[in-house]
Scaffold this motif. Structure first.
Motif, PDB file in Angstrom:
ATOM      1  N   VAL A   1       0.869  -1.173   0.000  1.00 50.79           N
ATOM      2  CA  VAL A   1       0.000   0.000   0.000  1.00 50.79           C
ATOM      3  C   VAL A   1       0.909   1.227   0.000  1.00 50.79           C
ATOM      4  O   VAL A   1       1.601   1.493   0.986  1.00 50.79           O
ATOM      5  N   LEU A   2       0.930   1.957  -1.113  1.00 49.65           N
ATOM      6  CA  LEU A   2       1.789   3.121  -1.260  1.00 49.65           C
ATOM      7  C   LEU A   2       0.998   4.369  -0.900  1.00 49.65           C
ATOM      8  O   LEU A   2      -0.090   4.604  -1.444  1.00 49.65           O
ATOM      9  N   MET A   3       1.557   5.184   0.009  1.00 46.14           N
ATOM     10  CA  MET A   3       0.843   6.348   0.531  1.00 46.14           C
ATOM     11  C   MET A   3       1.760   7.562   0.431  1.00 46.14           C
ATOM     12  O   MET A   3       2.817   7.611   1.053  1.00 46.14           O
ATOM     13  N   ALA A   4       1.340   8.563  -0.360  1.00 38.04           N
ATOM     14  CA  ALA A   4       2.173   9.732  -0.627  1.00 38.04           C
ATOM     15  C   ALA A   4       1.870  10.870   0.342  1.00 38.04           C
ATOM     16  O   ALA A   4       0.717  11.127   0.690  1.00 38.04           O
ATOM     17  N   ASP A   5       2.922  11.570   0.734  1.00 42.32           N
ATOM     18  CA  ASP A   5       2.840  12.701   1.656  1.00 42.32           C
ATOM     19  C   ASP A   5       2.120  13.875   1.004  1.00 42.32           C
ATOM     20  O   ASP A   5       1.952  13.932  -0.217  1.00 42.32           O
ATOM     21  N   GLY A   6       1.710  14.847   1.839  1.00 39.97           N
ATOM     22  CA  GLY A   6       1.020  16.024   1.360  1.00 39.97           C
ATOM     23  C   GLY A   6       1.903  17.254   1.309  1.00 39.97           C
ATOM     24  O   GLY A   6       3.137  17.165   1.288  1.00 39.97           O
ATOM     25  N   PHE A   7       1.271  18.420   1.339  1.00 40.08           N
ATOM     26  CA  PHE A   7       1.958  19.700   1.156  1.00 40.08           C
ATOM     27  C   PHE A   7       2.519  20.242   2.468  1.00 40.08           C
ATOM     28  O   PHE A   7       1.907  20.111   3.522  1.00 40.08           O
ATOM     29  N   ASN A   8       3.667  20.854   2.388  1.00 44.57           N
ATOM     30  CA  ASN A   8       4.252  21.650   3.456  1.00 44.57           C
ATOM     31  C   ASN A   8       5.479  22.314   2.866  1.00 44.57           C
ATOM     32  O   ASN A   8       5.660  22.314   1.646  1.00 44.57           O
ATOM     33  N   THR A   9       6.345  22.821   3.714  1.00 44.27           N
ATOM     34  CA  THR A   9       7.604  23.409   3.272  1.00 44.27           C
ATOM     35  C   THR A   9       8.745  22.540   3.768  1.00 44.27           C
ATOM     36  O   THR A   9       8.737  22.089   4.914  1.00 44.27           O
ATOM     37  N   GLY A  10       9.722  22.282   2.911  1.00 44.84           N
ATOM     38  CA  GLY A  10      10.862  21.465   3.290  1.00 44.84           C
ATOM     39  C   GLY A  10      10.646  20.001   2.983  1.00 44.84           C
ATOM     40  O   GLY A  10       9.635  19.602   2.402  1.00 44.84           O
ATOM     41  N   PRO A  11      11.608  19.156   3.371  1.00 46.10           N
ATOM     42  CA  PRO A  11      11.513  17.731   3.049  1.00 46.10           C
ATOM     43  C   PRO A  11      10.504  16.999   3.919  1.00 46.10           C
ATOM     44  O   PRO A  11      10.193  17.429   5.031  1.00 46.10           O
ATOM     45  N   SER A  12       9.995  15.890   3.402  1.00 47.62           N
ATOM     46  CA  SER A  12       9.114  15.035   4.193  1.00 47.62           C
ATOM     47  C   SER A  12       9.873  14.506   5.402  1.00 47.62           C
ATOM     48  O   SER A  12      11.076  14.240   5.339  1.00 47.62           O
ATOM     49  N   ASN A  13       9.154  14.363   6.494  1.00 49.42           N
ATOM     50  CA  ASN A  13       9.731  13.931   7.761  1.00 49.42           C
ATOM     51  C   ASN A  13       9.026  12.651   8.199  1.00 49.42           C
ATOM     52  O   ASN A  13       7.819  12.659   8.444  1.00 49.42           O
ATOM     53  N   LEU A  14       9.763  11.563   8.301  1.00 45.92           N
ATOM     54  CA  LEU A  14       9.157  10.271   8.623  1.00 45.92           C
ATOM     55  C   LEU A  14       8.464  10.303   9.986  1.00 45.92           C
ATOM     56  O   LEU A  14       7.363   9.765  10.139  1.00 45.92           O
ATOM     57  N   ASP A  15       9.090  10.925  10.980  1.00 47.99           N
ATOM     58  CA  ASP A  15       8.482  10.966  12.311  1.00 47.99           C
ATOM     59  C   ASP A  15       7.137  11.683  12.285  1.00 47.99           C
ATOM     60  O   ASP A  15       6.159  11.224  12.889  1.00 47.99           O
ATOM     61  N   LEU A  16       7.064  12.811  11.576  1.00 51.44           N
ATOM     62  CA  LEU A  16       5.813  13.562  11.500  1.00 51.44           C
ATOM     63  C   LEU A  16       4.761  12.807  10.686  1.00 51.44           C
ATOM     64  O   LEU A  16       3.567  12.839  11.021  1.00 51.44           O
ATOM     65  N   LEU A  17       5.200  12.123   9.631  1.00 51.20           N
ATOM     66  CA  LEU A  17       4.268  11.312   8.847  1.00 51.20           C
ATOM     67  C   LEU A  17       3.645  10.219   9.707  1.00 51.20           C
ATOM     68  O   LEU A  17       2.426  10.000   9.694  1.00 51.20           O
ATOM     69  N   TRP A  18       4.487   9.525  10.428  1.00 53.00           N
ATOM     70  CA  TRP A  18       3.996   8.425  11.279  1.00 53.00           C
ATOM     71  C   TRP A  18       3.057   8.962  12.357  1.00 53.00           C
ATOM     72  O   TRP A  18       2.022   8.362  12.651  1.00 53.00           O
ATOM     73  N   GLU A  19       3.419  10.102  12.939  1.00 51.89           N
ATOM     74  CA  GLU A  19       2.585  10.721  13.958  1.00 51.89           C
ATOM     75  C   GLU A  19       1.201  11.031  13.400  1.00 51.89           C
ATOM     76  O   GLU A  19       0.177  10.747  14.038  1.00 51.89           O
ATOM     77  N   HIS A  20       1.159  11.614  12.213  1.00 54.47           N
ATOM     78  CA  HIS A  20      -0.114  12.049  11.638  1.00 54.47           C
ATOM     79  C   HIS A  20      -0.983  10.869  11.212  1.00 54.47           C
ATOM     80  O   HIS A  20      -2.211  10.894  11.395  1.00 54.47           O
ATOM     81  N   LEU A  21      -0.377   9.835  10.659  1.00 53.55           N
ATOM     82  CA  LEU A  21      -1.145   8.728  10.093  1.00 53.55           C
ATOM     83  C   LEU A  21      -1.408   7.597  11.070  1.00 53.55           C
ATOM     84  O   LEU A  21      -2.216   6.716  10.790  1.00 53.55           O
ATOM     85  N   ASN A  22      -0.741   7.627  12.227  1.00 52.32           N
ATOM     86  CA  ASN A  22      -0.878   6.459  13.105  1.00 52.32           C
ATOM     87  C   ASN A  22      -1.109   6.794  14.576  1.00 52.32           C
ATOM     88  O   ASN A  22      -1.561   5.930  15.318  1.00 52.32           O
ATOM     89  N   ARG A  23      -0.821   8.033  14.993  1.00 49.01           N
ATOM     90  CA  ARG A  23      -0.910   8.325  16.426  1.00 49.01           C
ATOM     91  C   ARG A  23      -1.930   9.397  16.773  1.00 49.01           C
ATOM     92  O   ARG A  23      -2.466   9.406  17.871  1.00 49.01           O
ATOM     93  N   ARG A  24      -2.214  10.331  15.860  1.00 50.95           N
ATOM     94  CA  ARG A  24      -3.077  11.454  16.210  1.00 50.95           C
ATOM     95  C   ARG A  24      -4.557  11.076  16.188  1.00 50.95           C
ATOM     96  O   ARG A  24      -5.375  11.744  16.825  1.00 50.95           O
ATOM     97  N   GLY A  25      -4.888  10.081  15.431  1.00 54.60           N
ATOM     98  CA  GLY A  25      -6.273   9.629  15.369  1.00 54.60           C
ATOM     99  C   GLY A  25      -6.306   8.117  15.431  1.00 54.60           C
ATOM    100  O   GLY A  25      -5.792   7.506  16.367  1.00 54.60           O
TER     101      GLY A  25
END
Length: 409
Positions: A61-85
């Motif tokens: 299952v391939l899941m692409a990051d969204g918009f922001n400034t700067g490079p994608s951050n694995l820790d923030l991605l994991w936080e958003h997709l797995n811990r915040r909800g």
């Protein structure tokens, strides 16, 4: 404090954290688990997590990051997709699916550039895959457009992407929205600190936004970069045709708005440095005041618009754009007089009609359309789901996650 100079204000603003409009955690998150594989890609990176019991890539299952400034951050991605909800990544892996998170070297780069990252990830996944399970490919917010274009372009070029399901999660298929008052303020303070303006004027932002201004005094319009992107999308057929097309929206389908009233004060300057500044929510009609701007020694300017709908209160995924700006200014308030009041924190960011591709957000009637009552052929999508209420843009809820998980082959 009354004697503060533009040089002092610029120094303080540039020394502070940038005002950046984004959803979820931006600077701090617990470390993500170590990936089973890391794929360096042209223009980005993919982080691979095998499903439970898998010794290689079996059901990707391939899941692409969204918009922001700067490079994608694995820790923030994991936080958003797995811990915040809802823990979507954990649940996918528990069901034996391999998670491939696609990140970019620069999240604000052109969608066309980052689509090359997604294309490379698709090729790598097909090369690494063990067995014949077709891919699931999609993304969150801008990531849904990145992967939509990547798959459509592969088909246009006659290449087999081996994808069975495409999904987008609160992606702005017909346009996203940042209030004109916020855009104007970002550009107005550019000579003091250009980072906020740079984000609004970045290639990806201009491609995503339904209406954009490059300078505070501009008239809102579709950016030429957006028009060019839509032309490129049309050249490759607009949508991939091979996979089943799914979409999820963080706004409701019954036409219920989020409660933000049009034409009201959202950010009001109280400190001496910003006294006279007033940012308002968007209202319908002609010659509507949306902003008064004054920073340090500059005289107060007015920004007026015409022909725009009351979009800030529309059904859809929300962003705390007004709140993000107000919080940052109030951080500087004790020493520089940037104190503001913030009666309205959030606004509609991705209208529900955009997330499920049934209308452009061009009028009140379109924005507040009861989508639940539409015939299925109103959208190019094969199936979509809307949240039961207005909620934070790309919030991963159990309600939406369950719908997506039930529709994966």
């Amino acid at each position: 404090m009354s004697d503060i100079t533009e040089e002092q204000a610029a120094e303080a603003l540039q020394a502070a954290a940038a005002v950046l409009l984004t959803t979820g955690a931006t600077t701090a998150a617990a470390a993500a688990p170590d990936p089973d594989e890391t794929w360096p890609l042209p223009g980005g990176t993919a982080w691979v997590y095998y499903g439970e019991g898998n010794q290689g890539l079996i059901r990707p299952v391939l899941m692409a990051d969204g918009f922001n400034t700067g490079p994608s951050n694995l820790d923030l991605l994991w936080e958003h997709l797995n811990r915040r909800g809802y823990p979507l990544l954990d649940e996918l892996r528990r069901r034996g699916r391999d998670v491939v998170l696609i990140g970019y070297d620069e999240r604000s780069a052109s969608i066309l550039d980052n689509a090359r990252v997604a294309t490379a990830a698709v090729h790598r996944a097909n090369a690494e895959r063990l067995g014949g399970e077709r891919l699931v490919v999609g993304g969150f917010s801008m990531g849904g457009l990145v992967t939509r274009y990547a798959l459509a372009k592969l088909e246009h070029e006659g290449m087999d992407h081996q994808t069975g399901v495409y999904f987008s999660w609160d992606s702005p298929h017909t346009g996203a929205w940042i209030p004109l008052s916020l855009q104007a303020f970002a550009h107005y303070i550019r000579k003091l600190d250009g980072r906020f303006s740079d984000q609004i004027n970045s290639p990806a932002a201009q491609q995503l936004l339904w209406r954009h201004i490059e300078h505070w005094e501009d008239k809102p319009a579709a950016s030429p970069l957006r028009t060019a992107f839509l032309d490129r999308l049309e050249e490759v057929g607009n949508w991939p045709r091979v996979p089943r097309l799914l979409a999820l929206a963080n706004g409701p389908g019954d036409g219920s708005g989020n409660g933000v009233r049009p034409g009201v004060e959202a950010v009001v300057g109280k400190g001496l440095a910003v006294s006279g500044t007033e940012l308002r929510t968007q209202s319908e009609g002609d010659d509507r005041l949306v902003a008064k701007l004054r920073v340090v020694t500059v005289p107060t300017r007015e920004v007026r618009t015409g022909g725009l709908p009351d979009i800030d209160g529309a059904p859809g995924g929300t962003l705390e754009g007004f709140g993000i700006l107000a919080d940052q200014l109030n951080e500087l308030a004790p020493v520089l007089g940037f104190a503001v009041e913030n009666p309205v924190r959030e606004h509609c960011f991705v209208p529900a009609v955009s997330a499920v591709a049934v209308r452009e957000p061009s009028s009140h009637a379109d924005l507040y359309l009861p989508i639940d009552e539409l015939a299925p052929d109103e959208s190019a999508l094969d199936d979509f789901v809307l949240a039961s209420q207005n909620e934070e843009h790309t919030l991963v809820t159990e309600e939406l996650s369950g719908w997506l998980l039930d529709r994966l082959p």
